[in-house]
Write an enzyme that holds these catalytic residues in place. Structure first.
Site, PDB file in Angstrom:
ATOM      1  N   PRO A  65       0.852  -1.198   0.000  1.00 33.45           N
ATOM      2  CA  PRO A  65       0.000   0.000   0.000  1.00 33.45           C
ATOM      3  C   PRO A  65       0.886   1.245   0.000  1.00 33.45           C
ATOM      4  O   PRO A  65       1.934   1.273   0.648  1.00 33.45           O
ATOM      5  CB  PRO A  65      -0.781  -0.116   1.312  1.00 33.45           C
ATOM      6  CG  PRO A  65      -0.608  -1.529   1.769  1.00 33.45           C
ATOM      7  CD  PRO A  65       0.685  -1.995   1.201  1.00 33.45           C
ATOM      8  N   HIS A  66       0.459   2.255  -0.734  1.00 32.04           N
ATOM      9  CA  HIS A  66       1.281   3.464  -0.815  1.00 32.04           C
ATOM     10  C   HIS A  66       0.422   4.678  -1.126  1.00 32.04           C
ATOM     11  O   HIS A  66      -0.720   4.544  -1.561  1.00 32.04           O
ATOM     12  CB  HIS A  66       2.375   3.302  -1.864  1.00 32.04           C
ATOM     13  CG  HIS A  66       1.842   2.949  -3.221  1.00 32.04           C
ATOM     14  ND1 HIS A  66       1.504   1.655  -3.567  1.00 32.04           N
ATOM     15  CD2 HIS A  66       1.560   3.710  -4.300  1.00 32.04           C
ATOM     16  CE1 HIS A  66       1.055   1.643  -4.817  1.00 32.04           C
ATOM     17  NE2 HIS A  66       1.065   2.872  -5.269  1.00 32.04           N
TER      18      HIS A  66
END
Length: 165
Positions: A65-66
């Site tokens: 996730p980013h």
């Protein structure tokens, strides 16, 4: 770029207990908030917005996730090893148990992409992920992540384990 530039020991969660993707993201946002001093709700919202675009589950039990935040000063990572895998809607359908969150300042551009590529290279190494899955100590996980060998491109004449000549 070295993962040691992105990850601090206090940003490693060795045995997270979570039952859903949302709970994982909430807990990771909480740890990221502690590490960065940024409100965890803002971080959670950025991660959730990114997941709405498509899962960050990249396969083989790994998710990255980013997102970007306007008031973040540098690129920051948070790593978690889950006690039990959770459904992350990954492309290969496998549940996720290794998660590396990457947060970057809005203007990071190419540096954000380089950091994502570095995280992906490290977590694509089957030997590294096997060792991460077998370990439940934050210090050892941190050492594995920050000292992971850099895979060398084919044709370079240098093996992944040997120093450059």
């Amino acid at each position: 770029m070295d993962l040691g530039d992105l990850l601090r020991l206090d940003a490693v969660i060795p045995a997270m207990k979570a039952k859903s993707k949302r709970q994982v993201l909430q807990e990771l946002a909480g740890r990221a908030g502690t590490v960065t001093g940024i409100d965890e709700r803002d971080i959670f919202e950025v991660l959730l917005q990114r997941e709405r675009l498509g899962s960050t589950g990249v396969g083989h039990g790994i998710a990255i996730p980013h997102g970007t935040l306007p008031y973040l000063e540098r690129i920051v990572g948070v790593f978690a090893r889950l006690e039990r895998p959770v459904d992350f809607e990954s492309m290969d359908g496998l549940a996720v148990d290794l998660i590396f969150v990457l947060l970057a300042p809005e203007g990071a551009g190419a540096d954000h992409l380089k950091a994502l590529a570095r995280v992906a290279r490290v977590l694509r190494d089957g030997e590294v992920t096997e060792r991460l899955r077998a370990c439940d100590d934050a210090t050892a996980l941190y050492a594995l992540l920050t000292h992971a060998p850099t895979p060398v491109r084919a044709g370079s004449g240098v093996s992944a384990r040997s120093p450059k000549a």
